[in-house]
Design an enzyme around this catalytic site. Structure first.
Site, short mmCIF file in Angstrom:
data_model
loop_
_atom_site.label_atom_id
_atom_site.label_comp_id
_atom_site.label_asym_id
_atom_site.label_seq_id
_atom_site.Cartn_x
_atom_site.Cartn_y
_atom_site.Cartn_z
CB THR A 161 -29.44 93.71 43.76
OG1 THR A 161 -29.74 92.52 44.51
CG2 THR A 161 -27.87 93.87 43.78
CB THR A 174 -36.12 85.77 42.98
OG1 THR A 174 -35.78 84.86 41.98
CG2 THR A 174 -37.48 85.57 43.70
N GLY A 175 -34.22 88.01 40.72
CA GLY A 175 -33.14 88.76 40.73
C GLY A 175 -31.91 87.89 40.59
N GLY A 184 -11.77 90.52 38.57
CA GLY A 184 -12.77 90.51 37.56
C GLY A 184 -12.71 92.01 36.84
N GLY A 185 -12.72 91.97 35.52
CA GLY A 185 -12.47 93.17 34.95
C GLY A 185 -13.89 93.26 33.91
CB ILE A 196 -19.92 95.11 39.06
CG1 ILE A 196 -21.34 94.79 38.44
CG2 ILE A 196 -19.71 95.47 40.46
CD1 ILE A 196 -22.02 93.73 39.14
N GLY A 227 -18.90 88.46 38.63
CA GLY A 227 -20.33 88.09 37.99
C GLY A 227 -21.45 87.77 39.03
CG MET A 269 -27.74 88.79 34.82
SD MET A 269 -26.80 87.99 36.05
CE MET A 269 -27.53 86.42 36.10
CG HIS A 306 -21.96 123.64 15.94
ND1 HIS A 306 -20.92 122.49 15.94
CD2 HIS A 306 -21.61 124.77 16.19
CE1 HIS A 306 -19.90 123.21 16.13
NE2 HIS A 306 -20.18 124.48 15.98
#
Length: 462
Positions: A39, A140-141, A177-178, A181, A269, A315, A441
């Site tokens: 993925t 397998t993720g 979803g915040g 991703i 998620g 993850m 610097h």
């Protein structure tokens, strides 16, 4: 008969295969995709970063070039943007294939299921092949989590996969979803011109990070044009003939309302992917959250290991890689180890957000006394020179020993800067150790040294 067969060719799986081959084992890797990389490479980390860079360049050209005396009139060609992304994926996938050939690793395409503790069955286009091995690794993720009764069509209702392939910029985009991703992909399309709303169930965005980091990030992203609503529960998502209608509830007030858009991105998620493995054949167990249970050596049973997103923990691709290396060493009779306190996490917004080690909440929950040093990039010379003064460095150290326990950075190149602190956590260094290291610097890294000095209230430039 192989010495080790890895099921899954993502970051954890292919890295495990390479290290195992380096250890002298006869190795094969089973992957359902044509491309290795999982993925992360094919529809996650890499393509999203490619689009983030493209959208960042467009946004800067439109909003910030003039302060440098540069006048342009940028236009978007999404087909070129997507082609560049696809080219990067193809190139990196080819690189992994080359590494497999170099290390004499057999790449087997198909889906695997356990027949016994020493045999799997791999199916590809209806053809089944038995493969035997002394040891196996499950890598397998994970897959995208879905909202019940919401059908993702990857056109108007999209997952992160579909959001990477939109052929045109949406006029109205709603992100459910915040988390990492959702914010990253929301930023991509917002920068390119989409009116973007984010609906997050929790009372803060990026829930896993320190409260002050999440609070600062919300203000920062709101100012960039993302309309972020926390404590909002999505009740339904309905596709109509004209648009998509999302009904939601404000958890704090109980008020219900709805918003319409042409594209909704579902980013609530990911969950472990263990479907079809037939874990019963090897005595494998799943916990209440869907993760495979393993012991401290990542063993499911005496000769089968599991790593990455299918076992508990963050993850993250790099977490899976380190576990893959550890398991490849353990399988070869060596010692394998992962220091989970030293694994950094990065959000690739602009500016970036990164953290490593323990958060304030974790320390409070564990009743560990700590002290904090904080330094704003607004007082950093390099940040001023490149007009990147947003954000800060925050270092947390043990109150008694001064040992560095954790850190957070919001700012330009935070994902790169955080590794200096990761190294120091790995070697149990103190804030004073960090403060005594000479930093060039002008660099952004000087803000890290100042934050370390601030732990003992000795910062020079604040």
């Amino acid at each position: 008969m192989y010495d080790l067969v890895i099921i899954g060719g993502g970051p954890g799986g292919y890295v495990c295969a390479i290290r195992a081959a380096q250890n002298g084992l006869k190795v094969a890797c089973v992957e359902k995709r044509q491309n290795l990389g999982g993925t992360c490479l094919n529809e996650g980390c890499i393509p999203s970063k490619a689009l983030l860079e493209s959208s960042h360049n467009f946004y800067n050209a439109k909003h910030h070039f003039t302060e440098h005396g540069i006048s342009v009139n940028p236009k978007i060609d999404t087909s070129v943007m997507l082609a560049r992304k696809d080219g990067i994926i193809k190139s990196l996938a080819g690189g992994i294939d080359m590494l497999f050939r170099k290390n004499k690793i057999d790449k087997i395409t198909g889906t695997a299921r356990f027949v016994s503790k020493n045999e799997i069955e791999v199916e590809n286009n209806g053809v089944k092949t038995a493969i035997r091995s002394a040891k196996f690794v499950i890598a397998t993720g994970s897959v995208v989590s879905q909202i019940p009764n919401v059908a993702i069509d990857e056109e108007n209702i999209v997952s992160s996969t579909g959001a990477l392939c939109l052929k045109k910029v949406p006029q109205e985009l709603v992100v459910i979803g915040g988390g990492v991703i959702g914010l990253e992909l929301g930023c991509v399309w917002s920068r390119l011109g989409a009116n973007t709303k984010v609906l997050e169930y929790s009372d803060k965005i990026i829930p896993g990070m320190d409260d002050d980091v999440s609070e600062y990030a919300k203000k920062m992203l709101d100012a960039q044009g993302l309309e972020i609503h926390t404590s909002h529960k999505v009740l339904s998502v309905e596709k109509t003939s004209k648009n998509v209608k999302i009904e939601y509830e404000d958890i704090k007030t109980g008020k219900r309302d709805f918003v319409t858009c042409d594209v909704v991105l579902v980013c609530i998620g990911r969950r472990p992917f263990t479907q079809g493995l037939n874990l019963e054949a090897i005595g494998g167990e799943i916990d209440s959250r869907g993760f495979i249970k393993v012991d401290k050596e990542y063993k499911v049973c005496e000769n089968i290991f599991a790593i990455g997103d299918v076992i508990p923990g963050p993850m993250l691709a790099h977490k899976a890689e380190d576990e893959g290396i550890a398991v490849a060493d353990i399988a070869a009779g060596k010692y394998g180890h992962v220091n989970y306190n030293a694994i950094p996490s990065v959000v690739y917004t602009d500016p970036e957000i990164a953290c490593v080690g323990l958060s304030e909440k974790a320390l409070k929950d564990a009743n560990i006394e700590y002290k904090i040093g904080k330094f704003n990039f607004a007082a950093n010379s390099r940040a001023k020179a490149i007009s990147q003064t947003q954000g800060f460095v925050k270092i947390i150290a043990d109150k008694q020993t001064d040992r560095i326990l954790g850190a957070s950075i919001i700012g330009k190149e935070a994902g790169t800067l955080i590794h200096e602190i990761s190294v120091l956590i790995e070697f149990s260094a103190s804030a004073e150790d960090l403060s005594m290291i000479c930093h060039a610097h002008p660099t952004l890294n000087e803000a890290i040294k100042e934050a370390a000095l601030a732990v003992s209230k000795r910062a020079i430039h604040s």
